[in-house]
Design a protein around this motif. Structure first.
Motif, short mmCIF file in Angstrom:
data_model
loop_
_atom_site.label_atom_id
_atom_site.label_comp_id
_atom_site.label_asym_id
_atom_site.label_seq_id
_atom_site.Cartn_x
_atom_site.Cartn_y
_atom_site.Cartn_z
N LYS A 103 0.72 -1.45 0.34
CA LYS A 103 0.31 -0.69 0.05
C LYS A 103 1.08 1.23 0.65
N GLN A 104 0.21 2.22 -0.53
CA GLN A 104 1.12 3.31 -0.94
C GLN A 104 0.21 4.23 -1.49
N THR A 105 0.63 5.65 -1.06
CA THR A 105 0.07 6.73 -1.77
C THR A 105 0.71 7.81 -2.57
N SER A 106 0.24 8.24 -4.04
CA SER A 106 1.29 8.60 -4.79
C SER A 106 1.16 9.11 -5.97
N PRO A 107 1.90 9.59 -7.04
CA PRO A 107 1.42 9.62 -8.09
C PRO A 107 1.70 8.74 -9.26
N PHE A 108 0.46 8.26 -9.06
CA PHE A 108 0.98 7.29 -10.63
C PHE A 108 -0.35 7.76 -11.94
N ALA A 109 0.04 7.06 -13.29
CA ALA A 109 -0.59 7.57 -14.31
C ALA A 109 -2.20 6.07 -13.80
N VAL A 110 -3.11 7.11 -14.09
CA VAL A 110 -4.28 6.24 -13.69
C VAL A 110 -5.39 6.39 -15.26
N SER A 111 -6.23 5.66 -15.64
CA SER A 111 -6.96 5.38 -17.10
C SER A 111 -8.47 5.05 -16.65
N THR A 112 -9.26 5.69 -16.43
CA THR A 112 -11.06 4.88 -16.59
C THR A 112 -11.54 5.01 -17.48
N GLN A 113 -12.03 3.23 -17.57
CA GLN A 113 -12.99 3.00 -19.67
C GLN A 113 -14.14 2.36 -19.10
N ASP A 114 -14.91 1.84 -19.59
CA ASP A 114 -16.64 1.34 -19.12
C ASP A 114 -16.19 0.41 -18.79
N GLY A 115 -16.02 0.09 -17.32
CA GLY A 115 -16.11 -1.60 -16.78
C GLY A 115 -15.08 -1.44 -16.16
N PHE A 116 -14.12 -0.96 -15.81
CA PHE A 116 -12.55 -1.77 -15.93
C PHE A 116 -10.97 -0.18 -15.67
N ARG A 117 -9.97 -0.20 -14.60
CA ARG A 117 -9.27 0.74 -14.51
C ARG A 117 -8.27 -0.04 -14.99
N LEU A 118 -7.12 1.18 -15.35
CA LEU A 118 -5.83 0.89 -15.66
C LEU A 118 -5.00 1.33 -14.89
N VAL A 144 -2.81 8.78 -5.93
CA VAL A 144 -3.80 7.14 -6.17
C VAL A 144 -3.23 6.80 -5.21
N ALA A 145 -4.61 6.27 -4.09
CA ALA A 145 -4.16 5.58 -2.69
C ALA A 145 -4.70 3.94 -3.86
N LEU A 146 -3.37 3.31 -3.77
CA LEU A 146 -2.81 2.03 -4.52
C LEU A 146 -2.35 1.24 -3.76
N PHE A 198 -7.42 2.84 -5.74
CA PHE A 198 -6.88 2.30 -6.90
C PHE A 198 -6.94 0.87 -5.99
N ARG A 199 -7.24 -0.18 -5.69
CA ARG A 199 -7.32 -1.09 -5.02
C ARG A 199 -7.95 -2.49 -5.52
N ALA A 200 -6.78 -3.87 -5.89
CA ALA A 200 -6.84 -4.62 -6.53
C ALA A 200 -6.69 -5.77 -5.70
N ASP A 201 -8.11 -5.34 -5.19
CA ASP A 201 -8.90 -6.70 -4.33
C ASP A 201 -9.74 -7.53 -5.02
N ARG A 202 -8.95 -8.10 -6.09
CA ARG A 202 -10.12 -9.28 -7.15
C ARG A 202 -8.90 -9.03 -8.53
N PRO A 203 -9.24 -10.26 -8.90
CA PRO A 203 -8.86 -10.97 -10.15
C PRO A 203 -8.44 -9.78 -10.63
N PHE A 204 -7.12 -9.83 -11.48
CA PHE A 204 -6.90 -8.49 -12.14
C PHE A 204 -5.68 -9.33 -13.73
N MET A 205 -5.98 -8.48 -14.47
CA MET A 205 -4.34 -8.35 -15.33
C MET A 205 -3.56 -7.66 -15.42
N PHE A 206 -1.79 -7.92 -15.62
CA PHE A 206 -1.00 -6.97 -15.40
C PHE A 206 -0.12 -7.31 -16.66
N LEU A 207 0.64 -6.25 -17.48
CA LEU A 207 1.53 -6.02 -18.79
C LEU A 207 2.90 -5.94 -18.33
#
Length: 409
Positions: free
Chosen positions: A231-246, A293-295, A379-388
């Motif tokens: 966990k950390q709160t810092s500047p990160f690049a994020v994007s909100t799409q229809d039904g998901f986020r990056l 972002v609170a990540l 941005f809490r990745a507390d469920r199944p997610f993809m990554f690259l």
């Protein structure tokens, strides 16, 4: 007969491309990096049908298959081009340019001069003594892929297997030590092509170990488990799409990054995976913007091993595996060759410091923006997610995968 083992290899479905003349040198890099992105996305959609955690290296797979493609001819080559999204005429020079682009450049001066991350590539060909390579094939693989050539006595199968596995282990820092299992080589084996990639990179913004605690993670079946979560709160690049986020986490020097694709609670991961196309991914990445972002991200470790020969046949390159019809006439003057198998292995570990990852490929032959909102975005990745994991300048996908349960390795 060629016997192909790949560590970190996806199968892919792609529109056909022709064996055309070589384009301008500056286009080769764009063609290979674009082909890598298409190969990665199309392969992932096919592989997403399997359950659980998995990861693979599109770069490692493409590099190994590109070496085999360089020795292919006729319809065999055209089918391989289609699956790989590559052009035979430009693939070798494109991979040479890409390898140079991916090599980390030293930063700083004098005593402060240092390499920002470890990223090593290695290619090798192991052939029976006296194997009749065509000079053009051998010279190109040395020049464009940096490949090393070694003679082996495949009549001593276990000794040959041990030597190849030792090379893979050395070039993946011991993360992949048993690429070739018992029985993977036999006395008919005449050629093995191997590719290895190793990455170790620290986050640009590291997580404090004291903030890592067991937090809830919601599995796809509705169960809730407790997993170590950073966990950390810092500047990160994020994007909100229809039904998901990056959310994009840069590694030191900002040349490489990990992108997490997290579906909303009302969208299944399977539906997000179905949307993964090269066009969509490029659009999503372009829309990343920096915010506070609170990540929260779970620590995870993934090891994958797959046999992919049948997947590649279904993907559109069956001729390469046909002992009667395969055409590798640009590789050797020996009797007709054909691929027999592709083996995929990969390793990836993510923790507070950063990421350590490895993948290998073996081919065997025998006859930015300003910070936005004032308050932090959760941005809490507390469920199944993809990554690259990608090289940002070329948009090359080095690793791609899914975390369904951070407890599983």
């Amino acid at each position: 007969m060629l016997k192909l083992l790949l560590l970190s290899l996806p199968s892919a479905l792609a529109p056909a491309t022709s064996l055309g003349p070589a384009g301008p040198p500056q286009d080769a890099l764009a063609e290979v990096s674009g082909g890598n992105l298409a190969f990665a996305c199309n392969s992932y959609r096919q592989w997403a049908k399997q359950e659980g955690n998995f990861a693979f290296s599109p770069y490692s797979i493409s590099a190994a298959l590109a070496m085999a493609l360089h020795g292919a001819d006729g319809e065999t080559a055209r089918q391989m081009e289609s699956v790989l999204h590559l052009k035979q005429a430009t693939a070798a020079s494109g991979f040479r340019q890409l390898r140079e682009a991916l090599t980390p450049k030293p930063r700083g001066e004098g005593r402060w001069r240092a390499i920002p991350y470890e990223l090593h590539f290695a290619n090798a060909l192991w052939a029976r003594s006296g194997f009749p390579y065509l000079d053009s094939f051998q010279q190109s693989l040395k020049q464009d892929f940096g490949a090393h050539f070694t003679d082996l006595d495949f009549s001593q199968t276990e000794e040959a297997r041990s030597q190849i596995n030792a090379w893979v282990a050395e070039n993946t820092k011991g993360k992949i030590s048993k690429l070739l299992g018992p029985g993977s080589l036999d006395q008919e084996t005449s050629l093995v092509l191997t590719n290895a990639i190793y990455l170790k990179a620290n986050w640009a913004l590291r997580f404090n170990n004291h903030n890592t605690k067991d937090r809830t993670f919601h599995l796809a079946d509705g169960k809730t488990v407790m997993v170590p979560t950073m966990k950390q709160t810092s500047p990160f690049a994020v994007s909100t799409q229809d039904g998901f986020r990056l959310c994009e986490l840069n590694y030191e020097s900002n040349q490489l990054s990990m992108v997490i694709l997290l579906p909303d609670q009302n969208l299944s991961l399977a539906k997000l995976e179905a949307q993964l196309t090269p066009e969509n991914l490029k659009t999503w990445l372009k829309e990343l913007r920096f915010n506070k972002v609170a990540l929260e991200v779970p620590k995870f470790r993934i090891q994958s091993s797959l046999n992919l020969g049948s997947r590649l046949k279904k993907a559109g390159m069956p001729l390469a595996f046909d002992r009667r019809m395969a055409d590798f006439g640009k590789l050797s003057t020996a009797e007709p060759q054909a691929l027999t198998e592709v083996i995929h292995q990969s390793f990836l570990q993510v923790d507070e410091d950063g990421t350590e990852a490895a993948a290998a490929t073996a081919i065997l032959g025998a006859p930015g923006a300003a910070v936005g909102s004032k308050g932090p975005i959760l941005f809490r990745a507390d469920r199944p997610f993809m990554f690259l994991i990608r090289h940002k300048a070329s948009n090359t996908v080095l690793f791609l995968g899914r975390v369904s349960d951070p407890r599983n390795q």
